[in-house]
Design a protein around this motif. Sequence first.
Motif, PDB file in Angstrom:
ATOM      1  N   ALA A 291       0.833  -1.214   0.000  1.00 50.32           N
ATOM      2  CA  ALA A 291       0.000   0.000   0.000  1.00 50.32           C
ATOM      3  C   ALA A 291       0.863   1.257   0.000  1.00 50.32           C
ATOM      4  N   CYS A 292       1.850   1.263   0.862  1.00 49.22           N
ATOM      5  CA  CYS A 292       2.715   2.451   0.946  1.00 49.22           C
ATOM      6  C   CYS A 292       3.435   2.691  -0.374  1.00 49.22           C
ATOM      7  N   GLY A 293       4.006   1.601  -0.907  1.00 48.58           N
ATOM      8  CA  GLY A 293       4.742   1.737  -2.153  1.00 48.58           C
ATOM      9  C   GLY A 293       3.850   2.207  -3.280  1.00 48.58           C
ATOM     10  N   LEU A 294       2.635   1.693  -3.301  1.00 47.38           N
ATOM     11  CA  LEU A 294       1.706   2.087  -4.359  1.00 47.38           C
ATOM     12  C   LEU A 294       1.360   3.571  -4.247  1.00 47.38           C
ATOM     13  N   LEU A 295       1.155   4.010  -2.987  1.00 49.68           N
ATOM     14  CA  LEU A 295       0.865   5.435  -2.800  1.00 49.68           C
ATOM     15  C   LEU A 295       2.027   6.290  -3.295  1.00 49.68           C
ATOM     16  N   ILE A 296       3.238   5.869  -2.947  1.00 50.23           N
ATOM     17  CA  ILE A 296       4.405   6.627  -3.428  1.00 50.23           C
ATOM     18  C   ILE A 296       4.435   6.637  -4.950  1.00 50.23           C
ATOM     19  N   ASP A 297       4.161   5.467  -5.515  1.00 51.74           N
ATOM     20  CA  ASP A 297       4.154   5.391  -6.972  1.00 51.74           C
ATOM     21  C   ASP A 297       3.143   6.337  -7.578  1.00 51.74           C
TER      22      ASP A 297
ATOM     23  N   VAL B 102       6.659   5.316 -13.088  1.00 46.80           N
ATOM     24  CA  VAL B 102       6.328   3.925 -13.392  1.00 46.80           C
ATOM     25  C   VAL B 102       5.611   3.341 -12.178  1.00 46.80           C
ATOM     26  N   MET B 103       4.374   2.920 -12.381  1.00 46.75           N
ATOM     27  CA  MET B 103       3.607   2.343 -11.271  1.00 46.75           C
ATOM     28  C   MET B 103       4.235   1.027 -10.859  1.00 46.75           C
ATOM     29  N   GLY B 104       4.350   0.806  -9.550  1.00 47.08           N
ATOM     30  CA  GLY B 104       4.736  -0.510  -9.088  1.00 47.08           C
ATOM     31  C   GLY B 104       6.177  -0.682  -8.657  1.00 47.08           C
ATOM     32  N   GLN B 105       7.026   0.251  -9.022  1.00 54.31           N
ATOM     33  CA  GLN B 105       8.440   0.050  -8.682  1.00 54.31           C
ATOM     34  C   GLN B 105       8.666   0.154  -7.175  1.00 54.31           C
ATOM     35  N   TYR B 106       8.096   1.244  -6.592  1.00 50.82           N
ATOM     36  CA  TYR B 106       8.235   1.391  -5.148  1.00 50.82           C
ATOM     37  C   TYR B 106       7.421   0.323  -4.423  1.00 50.82           C
ATOM     38  N   ALA B 107       6.288  -0.027  -4.993  1.00 52.92           N
ATOM     39  CA  ALA B 107       5.453  -1.057  -4.370  1.00 52.92           C
ATOM     40  C   ALA B 107       6.240  -2.355  -4.252  1.00 52.92           C
ATOM     41  N   LEU B 108       6.924  -2.708  -5.327  1.00 57.22           N
ATOM     42  CA  LEU B 108       7.747  -3.924  -5.317  1.00 57.22           C
ATOM     43  C   LEU B 108       8.810  -3.847  -4.230  1.00 57.22           C
ATOM     44  N   LEU B 109       9.481  -2.699  -4.194  1.00 61.28           N
ATOM     45  CA  LEU B 109      10.546  -2.506  -3.215  1.00 61.28           C
ATOM     46  C   LEU B 109      10.007  -2.652  -1.791  1.00 61.28           C
ATOM     47  N   TYR B 110       8.864  -2.006  -1.543  1.00 65.20           N
ATOM     48  CA  TYR B 110       8.321  -2.026  -0.184  1.00 65.20           C
ATOM     49  C   TYR B 110       7.790  -3.420   0.162  1.00 65.20           C
ATOM     50  N   VAL B 111       7.253  -4.114  -0.817  1.00 70.74           N
ATOM     51  CA  VAL B 111       6.796  -5.486  -0.551  1.00 70.74           C
ATOM     52  C   VAL B 111       7.969  -6.351  -0.125  1.00 70.74           C
ATOM     53  N   ILE B 112       9.073  -6.223  -0.836  1.00 69.06           N
ATOM     54  CA  ILE B 112      10.255  -7.019  -0.496  1.00 69.06           C
ATOM     55  C   ILE B 112      10.767  -6.639   0.886  1.00 69.06           C
ATOM     56  N   ILE B 113      10.767  -5.313   1.163  1.00 73.43           N
ATOM     57  CA  ILE B 113      11.204  -4.870   2.490  1.00 73.43           C
ATOM     58  C   ILE B 113      10.306  -5.482   3.571  1.00 73.43           C
ATOM     59  N   GLY B 114       8.995  -5.432   3.304  1.00 70.25           N
ATOM     60  CA  GLY B 114       8.066  -6.005   4.286  1.00 70.25           C
ATOM     61  C   GLY B 114       8.315  -7.492   4.476  1.00 70.25           C
ATOM     62  N   PHE B 115       8.574  -8.181   3.402  1.00 68.29           N
ATOM     63  CA  PHE B 115       8.807  -9.628   3.484  1.00 68.29           C
ATOM     64  C   PHE B 115      10.073  -9.924   4.277  1.00 68.29           C
ATOM     65  N   VAL B 116      11.162  -9.240   3.916  1.00 65.91           N
ATOM     66  CA  VAL B 116      12.441  -9.519   4.571  1.00 65.91           C
ATOM     67  C   VAL B 116      12.357  -9.204   6.057  1.00 65.91           C
ATOM     68  N   ASN B 117      11.763  -8.069   6.394  1.00 67.19           N
ATOM     69  CA  ASN B 117      11.708  -7.687   7.800  1.00 67.19           C
ATOM     70  C   ASN B 117      10.743  -8.565   8.593  1.00 67.19           C
ATOM     71  N   GLY B 118       9.768  -9.125   7.875  1.00 69.37           N
ATOM     72  CA  GLY B 118       8.850 -10.043   8.541  1.00 69.37           C
ATOM     73  C   GLY B 118       9.555 -11.267   9.096  1.00 69.37           C
ATOM     74  N   CYS B 119      10.689 -11.619   8.509  1.00 72.28           N
ATOM     75  CA  CYS B 119      11.458 -12.752   9.010  1.00 72.28           C
ATOM     76  C   CYS B 119      11.899 -12.529  10.453  1.00 72.28           C
TER      77      CYS B 119
END
Lengths: 288, 169
Positions: free
Chosen positions: B59-65, B71-88
């Motif tokens: 959501a955050c990345g999409l808003l930034i995008d 380009v839609m989705g670039q920040y969303a992708l980045l933030y999704v990965i960040i969320g995934f990694v930190n979720g570990c």
Amino acid sequence: MRMQKRKFDSRHYLIIFIGVCLLFIGVSVFAGGVLSPIKNLAMNVLAPMQKGINSFGNGVFSWNEEKKTTKELKDENVILKEKLDAQKLQNKVLKQDQVELERLEKLLKLKSKYKKYNSVGARVISKGSGNWFDIFVIDKGSKDGMKVNMNVISEGGLVGIVYEVDKNYSKVRSIINDTSMVSAMFLKTNDKCIVKGSLDTMDNGYLEVVYIDKSAKVKKGDELVTSYISSKFVEGITIGTVYDVENDSTKLTKTAKVKPSVDFKHLKEVLVITDLKNSVSIDDTMKE
Amino acid sequence: MKIKNTIFYVLSVVICFLLQTSVFEFLKLNDVMPNILLILTVSFAIIKGQSVGMGIGFACGLLIDIFSGDVMGQYALLYVIIGFVNGCFHEYFYEDEVLLPIALLVANSFIYSLLIFTFFFVLRGRINLLAYLRVVMIPEAVYTGVLALPIFYVISMINYRMKLSEKRS
């Protein structure tokens, strides 16, 4: 076991999200226009909120700034005042320059009026006490070719004569000086006369003109110029205009009052006629 | 409870986005803004786990995008990965622990700006890493770290309260 399931779930999520993101990227790269409705929707929802928060934040910060800047404003005010003073001074200088320009232009016109004489401009750099320029100093001296007995004119007409020359400056005795006697004539009738300098009469705004022939037809408004028989003054320079004529008590001559055409109170630039009158002293010849 | 949670997520994302785009423009220090959306994503990932972290990140990345990217989705992708990694790190997280999330947040901020640098600058041929490090990366990491503490605290407090009320009901 549960943990394993959850991890699996989150990996699923990850793949889904990444897929969506890649889809978005792909769509926006290859068909940017398709996503614009979504963009617009989000913008329309969030922009007013941003606006509100911004105005709130602006209000808070501007209040903060107002509070903060009272002292700054004072300091700035001081600086600005200084600047303003400087600007005023500059403005004055410019205005003076403008006035000077006008004067010099007039002088230039004068120069063309008396074209037959060579002349150089000079600046009045000091004067005797009192408002009248009976004696003053100009900034041209022998270095610049000044010589004693050169005539000095200004925008109105005859000012005086150089009576002392130093290397860098010259002293000028004006025609209103008490010792000054200028041989003059009336432009229309060529009647000769003498213009007597007198600060006393000049206080009343006129110079006395004496030894006018009683038969001379002189009337008010006539122009007085330097005469051709003058030993020091070149011919034909305006001195002033007659504004009163009366008979002397002796009935042999007339006396007139002439208003000098030069403003002796506000002399600043003058022209010095570098041509000296070629006068032959008759007395000397007679001596021989 | 799911609805309550969803409202909580949406509200926090929107509020943080508004803070990020509006208020923190005023709080720029030395032309550097703290990245609260990053803080939010990382915090939720740590507190709630990978799924929520990814959702918030998306959501955050999409808003930034939407608001800044072309380009839609670039920040969303980045933030999704960040969320995934930190979720570990969710498994190692206890609610009274502070050091781990803060260290994670600072590290994330740093890695995030490094990634941004890599993808948006190096690929365009601007490889003056040292200047970028000095001017943007380190100040941003520090500022984010400083700001992370209160934000993380607030989020974890709200989360704790919600858990409590959940248990009660």
